[in-house]
Write an enzyme that holds these catalytic residues in place. Sequence first.
Site, PDB file in Angstrom:
ATOM      1  N   HIS A  96     -31.900 -71.409 -55.186  1.00 10.49           N
ATOM      2  CA  HIS A  96     -32.145 -71.983 -53.859  1.00 10.49           C
ATOM      3  C   HIS A  96     -32.410 -73.476 -53.963  1.00 10.49           C
ATOM      4  O   HIS A  96     -32.842 -73.984 -55.006  1.00 10.49           O
ATOM      5  CB  HIS A  96     -33.324 -71.287 -53.169  1.00 10.49           C
ATOM      6  CG  HIS A  96     -34.650 -71.525 -53.812  1.00 10.49           C
ATOM      7  ND1 HIS A  96     -35.491 -72.551 -53.440  1.00 10.49           N
ATOM      8  CD2 HIS A  96     -35.287 -70.869 -54.815  1.00 10.49           C
ATOM      9  CE1 HIS A  96     -36.586 -72.517 -54.178  1.00 10.49           C
ATOM     10  NE2 HIS A  96     -36.490 -71.503 -55.021  1.00 10.49           N
ATOM     11  N   CYS A 115     -35.622 -66.172 -57.048  1.00 10.09           N
ATOM     12  CA  CYS A 115     -36.811 -66.954 -57.374  1.00 10.09           C
ATOM     13  C   CYS A 115     -38.034 -66.363 -56.679  1.00 10.09           C
ATOM     14  O   CYS A 115     -37.928 -65.769 -55.608  1.00 10.09           O
ATOM     15  CB  CYS A 115     -36.600 -68.401 -56.934  1.00 10.09           C
ATOM     16  SG  CYS A 115     -37.976 -69.502 -57.367  1.00 10.09           S
ATOM     17  N   ARG A 142     -40.509 -68.895 -49.878  1.00 10.24           N
ATOM     18  CA  ARG A 142     -39.607 -69.228 -48.770  1.00 10.24           C
ATOM     19  C   ARG A 142     -38.277 -68.485 -48.833  1.00 10.24           C
ATOM     20  O   ARG A 142     -37.424 -68.662 -47.955  1.00 10.24           O
ATOM     21  CB  ARG A 142     -39.340 -70.744 -48.758  1.00 10.24           C
ATOM     22  CG  ARG A 142     -40.573 -71.592 -48.564  1.00 10.24           C
ATOM     23  CD  ARG A 142     -40.292 -73.051 -48.881  1.00 10.24           C
ATOM     24  NE  ARG A 142     -39.975 -73.242 -50.302  1.00 10.24           N
ATOM     25  CZ  ARG A 142     -39.623 -74.411 -50.834  1.00 10.24           C
ATOM     26  NH1 ARG A 142     -39.531 -75.487 -50.043  1.00 10.24           N
ATOM     27  NH2 ARG A 142     -39.367 -74.509 -52.125  1.00 10.24           N
ATOM     28  N   CYS A 181     -35.956 -76.131 -55.159  1.00  7.52           N
ATOM     29  CA  CYS A 181     -36.614 -75.277 -56.152  1.00  7.52           C
ATOM     30  C   CYS A 181     -37.554 -76.116 -57.023  1.00  7.52           C
ATOM     31  O   CYS A 181     -37.125 -77.081 -57.670  1.00  7.52           O
ATOM     32  CB  CYS A 181     -35.564 -74.597 -57.027  1.00  7.52           C
ATOM     33  SG  CYS A 181     -36.257 -73.568 -58.353  1.00  7.52           S
ATOM     34  N   ASP A 207     -40.187 -67.976 -55.210  1.00  3.15           N
ATOM     35  CA  ASP A 207     -40.544 -68.871 -54.108  1.00  3.15           C
ATOM     36  C   ASP A 207     -40.780 -68.086 -52.813  1.00  3.15           C
ATOM     37  O   ASP A 207     -39.951 -67.265 -52.411  1.00  3.15           O
ATOM     38  CB  ASP A 207     -39.423 -69.896 -53.901  1.00  3.15           C
ATOM     39  CG  ASP A 207     -39.840 -71.062 -53.034  1.00  3.15           C
ATOM     40  OD1 ASP A 207     -40.193 -70.821 -51.857  1.00  3.15           O
ATOM     41  OD2 ASP A 207     -39.798 -72.210 -53.506  1.00  3.15           O
TER      42      ASP A 207
END
Length: 211
Positions: free
Chosen positions: A109, A53, A57, A112, A55
């Site tokens: 993850h 992803c 993080r 999400c 993302d």
Amino acid sequence: MPPPATATASQFPVLARLLSANAQWAEDVARAEPRFFDECAGGQVPKILWIGCADSRVPESVVTASKPGEIFVHRNIANQFHLDDDNAQAVLTYAVAELGVEHVLIVGHTKCGGAAACTAAAAAAAATPVPSLPPSASINRWLAPLAALAAKLAPGEDLVAASVRAQVANVCATDTVRGAWAQGRKVYVHGFVYEIERGVLRDLGVSRGPE
């Protein structure tokens, strides 16, 4: 309208910090491993393709303590692998056919945003995952398969894990992977979930390889 004024990235504090940190990192690496950057410039031979992803993080090299050159990467919203996505297909083909990658990881993850939007849309029987945007918006078109999967799940079933399993199946259905298997090459496709709350990767036990 006049053209925008030009600027340097270092004029922005957040980017100035980034550039400074990069310069310090490069200096530290060169001191610890004097030949590291010369070896990187000579080419890459990663054994892993990470499909994850976008993302912020979930930075793959950080969470796996990997060095540059060890992981080939493709990231997008909600770690999807659409069979009609030329971008993802090109990354997979280059990784397997040209770089000799042996392990393809689909990594979802927890927490999400894309999965949460699709789960909420399914619960509300909404037409799109992002109702503030029209169905034709790129993010709604991108998330449509994930929203359709969410609508099929039983209440309480984990969409993130279900999506990872679906993307593993998609990767295994590609000409790239099927062709590698037909040639007797050892290429394996795996499904992981990164738990943001603990910083740990969880193997879903859905790995597939040549028969």
